[in-house]
Design a protein around this motif. Structure first.
Motif, PDB file in Angstrom:
ATOM      1  N   GLN B  49       0.826  -1.214   0.000  1.00 55.58           N
ATOM      2  CA  GLN B  49       0.000   0.000   0.000  1.00 55.58           C
ATOM      3  C   GLN B  49       0.861   1.265   0.000  1.00 55.58           C
ATOM      4  O   GLN B  49       0.521   2.265  -0.623  1.00 55.58           O
ATOM      5  CB  GLN B  49      -0.849  -0.006   1.283  1.00 55.58           C
ATOM      6  N   ALA B  50       1.975   1.185   0.700  1.00 58.81           N
ATOM      7  CA  ALA B  50       2.862   2.351   0.814  1.00 58.81           C
ATOM      8  C   ALA B  50       3.850   2.434  -0.346  1.00 58.81           C
ATOM      9  O   ALA B  50       4.713   3.315  -0.368  1.00 58.81           O
ATOM     10  CB  ALA B  50       3.607   2.299   2.150  1.00 58.81           C
ATOM     11  N   GLY B  51       3.753   1.488  -1.293  1.00 58.38           N
ATOM     12  CA  GLY B  51       4.645   1.544  -2.453  1.00 58.38           C
ATOM     13  C   GLY B  51       6.061   1.071  -2.169  1.00 58.38           C
ATOM     14  O   GLY B  51       6.991   1.379  -2.914  1.00 58.38           O
ATOM     15  N   ILE B  52       6.230   0.309  -1.101  1.00 59.78           N
ATOM     16  CA  ILE B  52       7.577  -0.173  -0.732  1.00 59.78           C
ATOM     17  C   ILE B  52       7.849  -1.532  -1.360  1.00 59.78           C
ATOM     18  O   ILE B  52       8.963  -1.831  -1.782  1.00 59.78           O
ATOM     19  CB  ILE B  52       7.723  -0.212   0.809  1.00 59.78           C
ATOM     20  N   VAL B  53       6.825  -2.408  -1.399  1.00 62.55           N
ATOM     21  CA  VAL B  53       6.948  -3.685  -2.106  1.00 62.55           C
ATOM     22  C   VAL B  53       5.834  -3.773  -3.141  1.00 62.55           C
ATOM     23  O   VAL B  53       4.874  -2.989  -3.113  1.00 62.55           O
ATOM     24  CB  VAL B  53       6.869  -4.911  -1.144  1.00 62.55           C
ATOM     25  N   LYS B  54       6.000  -4.721  -4.027  1.00 58.51           N
ATOM     26  CA  LYS B  54       4.930  -4.959  -5.004  1.00 58.51           C
ATOM     27  C   LYS B  54       4.767  -6.459  -5.198  1.00 58.51           C
ATOM     28  O   LYS B  54       5.628  -7.238  -4.804  1.00 58.51           O
ATOM     29  CB  LYS B  54       5.249  -4.278  -6.330  1.00 58.51           C
ATOM     30  N   GLY B  55       3.635  -6.824  -5.831  1.00 59.96           N
ATOM     31  CA  GLY B  55       3.407  -8.230  -6.119  1.00 59.96           C
ATOM     32  C   GLY B  55       2.681  -8.917  -4.990  1.00 59.96           C
ATOM     33  O   GLY B  55       1.923  -8.303  -4.255  1.00 59.96           O
ATOM     34  N   GLY B  56       2.901 -10.229  -4.898  1.00 65.16           N
ATOM     35  CA  GLY B  56       2.324 -10.992  -3.801  1.00 65.16           C
ATOM     36  C   GLY B  56       1.058 -11.745  -4.154  1.00 65.16           C
ATOM     37  O   GLY B  56       0.693 -12.674  -3.458  1.00 65.16           O
ATOM     38  N   ARG B  57       0.389 -11.353  -5.224  1.00 61.08           N
ATOM     39  CA  ARG B  57      -0.895 -11.992  -5.504  1.00 61.08           C
ATOM     40  C   ARG B  57      -0.724 -13.318  -6.241  1.00 61.08           C
ATOM     41  O   ARG B  57       0.212 -13.509  -7.005  1.00 61.08           O
ATOM     42  CB  ARG B  57      -1.770 -11.064  -6.334  1.00 61.08           C
ATOM     43  N   GLY B  58      -1.653 -14.232  -5.980  1.00 58.17           N
ATOM     44  CA  GLY B  58      -1.696 -15.483  -6.749  1.00 58.17           C
ATOM     45  C   GLY B  58      -0.742 -16.532  -6.202  1.00 58.17           C
ATOM     46  O   GLY B  58       0.145 -16.249  -5.396  1.00 58.17           O
ATOM     47  N   ARG B  59      -0.971 -17.750  -6.658  1.00 61.25           N
ATOM     48  CA  ARG B  59      -0.252 -18.911  -6.178  1.00 61.25           C
ATOM     49  C   ARG B  59       1.250 -18.849  -6.502  1.00 61.25           C
ATOM     50  O   ARG B  59       2.098 -19.282  -5.742  1.00 61.25           O
ATOM     51  CB  ARG B  59      -0.839 -20.152  -6.865  1.00 61.25           C
ATOM     52  N   SER B  60       1.552 -18.299  -7.689  1.00 58.95           N
ATOM     53  CA  SER B  60       2.950 -18.213  -8.081  1.00 58.95           C
ATOM     54  C   SER B  60       3.488 -16.802  -7.839  1.00 58.95           C
ATOM     55  O   SER B  60       4.569 -16.441  -8.291  1.00 58.95           O
ATOM     56  CB  SER B  60       3.099 -18.563  -9.564  1.00 58.95           C
ATOM     57  N   GLY B  61       2.693 -16.017  -7.124  1.00 57.53           N
ATOM     58  CA  GLY B  61       3.097 -14.631  -6.892  1.00 57.53           C
ATOM     59  C   GLY B  61       4.238 -14.523  -5.900  1.00 57.53           C
ATOM     60  O   GLY B  61       4.542 -15.470  -5.172  1.00 57.53           O
ATOM     61  N   PHE B  62       4.854 -13.393  -5.895  1.00 58.50           N
ATOM     62  CA  PHE B  62       5.895 -13.154  -4.899  1.00 58.50           C
ATOM     63  C   PHE B  62       6.001 -11.668  -4.613  1.00 58.50           C
ATOM     64  O   PHE B  62       5.563 -10.836  -5.412  1.00 58.50           O
ATOM     65  CB  PHE B  62       7.238 -13.707  -5.359  1.00 58.50           C
ATOM     66  N   TYR B  63       6.576 -11.368  -3.478  1.00 60.63           N
ATOM     67  CA  TYR B  63       6.825  -9.980  -3.115  1.00 60.63           C
ATOM     68  C   TYR B  63       8.248  -9.598  -3.495  1.00 60.63           C
ATOM     69  O   TYR B  63       9.193 -10.362  -3.230  1.00 60.63           O
ATOM     70  CB  TYR B  63       6.642  -9.769  -1.619  1.00 60.63           C
ATOM     71  N   ALA B  64       8.376  -8.427  -4.111  1.00 56.72           N
ATOM     72  CA  ALA B  64       9.688  -7.855  -4.396  1.00 56.72           C
ATOM     73  C   ALA B  64       9.649  -6.390  -3.980  1.00 56.72           C
ATOM     74  O   ALA B  64       8.563  -5.803  -3.853  1.00 56.72           O
ATOM     75  CB  ALA B  64       9.999  -7.958  -5.892  1.00 56.72           C
ATOM     76  N   LEU B  65      10.803  -5.812  -3.730  1.00 53.21           N
ATOM     77  CA  LEU B  65      10.819  -4.377  -3.456  1.00 53.21           C
ATOM     78  C   LEU B  65      10.258  -3.634  -4.672  1.00 53.21           C
ATOM     79  O   LEU B  65      10.457  -4.054  -5.814  1.00 53.21           O
ATOM     80  CB  LEU B  65      12.239  -3.877  -3.166  1.00 53.21           C
ATOM     81  N   ALA B  66       9.587  -2.546  -4.425  1.00 56.10           N
ATOM     82  CA  ALA B  66       9.009  -1.752  -5.511  1.00 56.10           C
ATOM     83  C   ALA B  66       9.933  -0.624  -5.936  1.00 56.10           C
ATOM     84  O   ALA B  66       9.681   0.048  -6.930  1.00 56.10           O
ATOM     85  CB  ALA B  66       7.663  -1.174  -5.073  1.00 56.10           C
TER      86      ALA B  66
END
Ligand code: FES
Ligand code: FES
Lengths: 163, 163
Positions: B49-66
């Motif tokens: 929400q704060a624009g620090i990370v992105k992604g995360g959605r879905g089964r193959s999703g992942f979080y990365a820095l934004a």
């Protein structure tokens, strides 16, 4: 932070010019600040517990500063009302999980915890530089002579002192 | 301060070396830090929400820095998790009571409020000086090569990247 910090700081600022032997009753302190006496009482008790003010008991009692205004800072007042816990609490998350550090490798604080601790130290140092003399000089500069004279007259009328 | 700040800061520190195109799944982030996935999810969503990370959605999703690790500080992370409210709240008690100031004489902040605002600025400035590059340099110095290599191996096994 609890709202009482504002009330306690204002109460100390009013009491500062009366140090060492004069003060105000709880009722006068509450009236001067336009807050309910039980709320003000709670803050004054916390300040007394911390050795910042003394007195207050009994019908003719009054609160006075317990030490010189130059020796009381905003940090002292904050700690008296809100306690002395750090804001950031490290739960040693670095010791968790498949790559967790062993406790014996965690004698130094984690770099993240250390970053927050440094910031909190800067916060506290800044508050510790504002003693009641410094504070009241800036209050006086802001209020101007007229306002101070009329507040002074009200305080004089409600003053209590050690015989 | 909420406990999530510690978790969020540690998650960002682990993601920093993977920027810009690689990251970790929510499950991996939770496992690495030994915290329940729903708790970790809450922090990651706040960071997103704060624009620090992105992604995360879905089964193959992942979080990365934004954004680049050098552009993310402990202050950004704190604000993402805990919001941006000042700690000290001035209720304008100086306008109360028999000697209260008029609102039009209260354009400048009260000296007590100003003292707390200065201290909070010092706190925030200190946190704003710790970006993820600076932080991870000090984490590395503290952990030592062995520990970093084994954590690196675990991360490499759990890595997800943009195809
Ligand atoms: S282990 Fe607590 S902040 Fe890093
Ligand atoms: S009026 Fe709020 S701190 Fe003084």
């Amino acid at each position: 932070m609890s709202k009482g910090v504002e009330w306690a700081a204002h109460a100390c600022a009013v009491l500062a010019p009366l140090w060492p032997d004069r003060g105000l009753s709880l009722a006068a302190l509450a009236e001067f600040h336009g807050v309910p006496a039980p709320y003000m009482a709670k803050q004054m008790q916390a300040l007394a517990q911390a050795g910042i003010v003394k007195g207050g008991r009994g019908r003719s009692g009054f609160y006075a500063l317990a030490k010189a205004p130059a020796e009381i800072t905003l940090l002292d007042i904050l700690k008296a009302i809100d306690g002395d816990e750090p804001m950031f609490r490290c739960t040693e998350i670095r010791q968790n999980g498949p790559c967790g550090s062993k406790p014996e490798d965690c004698r130094l604080p984690c770099s993240i915890a250390a970053g927050f601790a440094r910031a909190e130290a800067a916060y506290r140092d800044s508050l510790a530089r504002v003693d009641l003399v410094t504070l009241n000089r800036s209050v006086a500069a802001q209020l101007g002579l007229d306002k101070i004279m009329s507040a002074g007259a009200w305080v004089a009328e409600n003053l209590r002192s050690r015989q």
